[in-house]
Design an enzyme around this catalytic site. Structure first.
Site: not given
Length: 403
Positions: A201-204, A268
Site C-alpha cells: 500500500g501507500n501513505r495516502s 494514489a
C-alpha cells in the site's frame, strides 16, 4: 463574509469550536451566538477568544445596540451547529426566548442547521415534523451523520464533521460554477493483497481527494467519489463507490466515467502488485531468509482514461505525487509524466518530509498536457481543491469540456 455561528446546548458543541476556527482561518467575520445551555459545554471565554467578538446569549444584553435584531440583520450566513432537538423545535415554532432564536427570526440570509442528538430524538415524529417545517421555509437542515454518540450507542444523530458543515454552508453563498456538470473523483490509496494478512500500500489518507469532491459539490456539481482506502470520511451528498485494489478502482472509474464531464484521478494507485496472492499467511523462515516477492505492473489507469475517453469532450485530470532525485526535480518528473500520461491537466505535488500524504496542507503545480505551467498553489487541501477546479473551469472555457 459576516457569519453568525449559533451553538445549541449539546455535547457536540465542542466540534463547533473547530468549525469556528476553520471559518476564521477562511477569512470570515464570525459572531458566535450560543444558547445559555451551550455555555454549559463550552465557556464564553473560548468563543470570545477564537472569534475576537463579544458573546451574548440573552436578548436583554447589549440592549442599547438592539442586538436581538441587529445580529440577524447584519448576517450574510447563519450556521447552527449543533442544532439540538430543542433548538429545532423552538425555531420551527418561531420562539424568540434567547438571542439565537431571535436572530433566526430576523435573519434573511441563508440559514444552515446541522442537527446532533440521540437517534431516538432524531427519529421522533415531533423532530421529523419540525425539520420538515424548517425545510419548507427554506432553512437548509443537514442530515446528521451516523456513528458513535454520547455513551455506548451508535446510529444517526452524530454531528457531521466541521469541514463538511463549513463546505455545505459556504456553498449556499458561494459560486455554483460547476452546476450542470457530473464529476468523478478518485481518492485514497489502493492496497494490493500479498496474503490474507499483508498488502502492498501507500501513505495516502484520501484528504485531498475528499476535499476535491467536497468543493465540487459545494460549487454545484454532481459528484461520484471512487474511494479506495481512506482515513477520512466521504463528504455527505456525494455518491460513493468503495474499492480496495487498483483493478477494482480501474473498473469503478471506467464505469462512472461513462456519464462524467470531468474525471479527476487523485487516488494514489499502486504501480505494482504481487504476481500471486498466497492463500495462507506467509511464515517466517527458520534460516532467516526472506521469500522471493515477484511483482507485476498494474494498468496505468490515468493514461488509459486519457486515451480512451468514453465521452466526447471529457476532461481528464491526473495527480502525480513526486519526490526529487538525482535524475531531476519534482517538476522535472512531473513534466515527463504529463507527456507520458496524455491527461489534459496534471497536478504535481511533492511528498515526503511531512508534505502531501496525511498532511492538512498541500502545495501543487498544475501542468497542461504539454507540461506547461498552468497554476501554482499552496494552502489547505480545500484551498488547493478550489484552485484545481478553477483550472478545470479555465480549461472548460477553452472548449475542453462543455456542460
Amino acid at each position: 463574509m459576516r457569519i453568525v455561528l449559533g451553538v445549541a446546548g449539546g455535547i457536540a458543541a465542542y466540534k463547533a469550536v473547530l468549525l469556528l476556527r476553520q471559518l476564521r482561518e477562511g477569512g470570515h467575520d464570525v459572531r458566535v451566538v450560543p444558547t445559555p445551555a451551550a455555555l454549559e459545554f463550552v465557556g464564553r471565554a473560548t468563543w470570545e477568544a477564537l472569534s475576537g467578538q463579544p458573546v451574548t446569549t440573552d436578548v436583554f444584553e447589549d440592549v442599547d445596540q438592539v442586538a436581538h435584531v441587529a445580529v440577524g440583520q447584519q448576517a450574510e450566513l447563519v450556521i447552527v451547529a449543533p442544532a439540538t432537538a430543542d433548538l429545532l423545535a423552538r425555531a420551527a415554532t418561531g420562539r424568540a426566548d434567547d438571542l439565537l432564536t431571535a436572530t433566526l427570526l430576523v435573519a434573511r440570509c441563508p440559514v444552515l442547521m446541522a442537527p446532533a442528538m440521540h437517534t431516538e430524538m432524531w427519529q421522533h415524529p415531533a423532530t421529523v415534523a419540525n425539520v420538515a417545517t424548517l425545510r419548507a421555509r427554506g432553512v437548509h437542515v443537514l442530515e446528521p451523520a451516523s456513528g458513535r454518540l454520547t455513551g455506548a450507542d451508535t446510529g444517526p444523530g452524530r454531528l457531521p464533521e466541521p469541514e463538511a458543515i463549513a463546505a455545505a454552508a459556504l456553498a449556499l453563498v458561494g459560486p455554483r460554477d460547476l452546476a450542470g456538470r457530473h464529476v468523478v473523483v478518485s481518492a485514497g490509496g489502493t492496497r494490493e493483497p500479498l496474503d490474507p494478512v499483508r498488502f502492498l500500500g501507500n501513505r495516502s489518507s484520501g484528504r485531498q481527494g475528499v476535499a476535491l469532491a467536497r468543493t465540487a459539490l459545494a460549487r454545484g456539481a454532481q459528484v461520484t467519489l471512487v474511494a479506495a482506502n481512506m482515513s477520512v470520511p466521504a463528504p455527505p451528498g456525494v455518491d460513493v463507490v468503495q474499492v480496495e485494489t487498483a483493478a477494482e478502482l480501474r473498473d469503478a472509474v471506467r464505469t462512472a466515467a461513462k456519464v462524467a464531464d470531468v474525471v479527476v484521478m487523485a487516488a494514489a494507485v499502486a504501480d505494482y502488485r504481487p504476481a500471486t496472492i498466497v492463500a495462507s499467511k506467509i511464515k517466517k523462515r527458520a534460516d532467516g531468509s526472506a521469500p522471493p516477492l515477484e511483482l507485476v505492473q498494474t494498468t496505468d489507469i490515468l493514461a488509459e482514461l486519457a486515451r480512451d475517453r468514453p465521452r466526447p469532450g471529457q476532461l481528464v485530470v491526473g495527480f502525480a505525487a513526486e519526490t526529487g532525485d538525482d535524475e531531476g526535480s519534482v517538476l522535472d518528473h512531473g513534466r515527463a509524466k504529463a507527456a507520458r500520461k496524455g491527461a489534459d491537466l496534471l497536478v504535481v505535488n511533492p511528498v515526503g518530509d511531512g508534505k502531501g500524504f496525511g498532511a492538512e496542507t498541500n502545495e501543487v503545480v498544475v501542468l497542461d498536457g504539454t507540461g506547461e505551467l498552468v497554476a501554482r498553489f499552496a494552502g489547505s487541501k480545500d484551498d488547493v481543491a478550489h484552485a484545481v477546479w478553477d483550472a478545470v473551469l479555465a480549461a472548460s472555457e477553452h472548449g475542453v469540456i462543455r456542460p
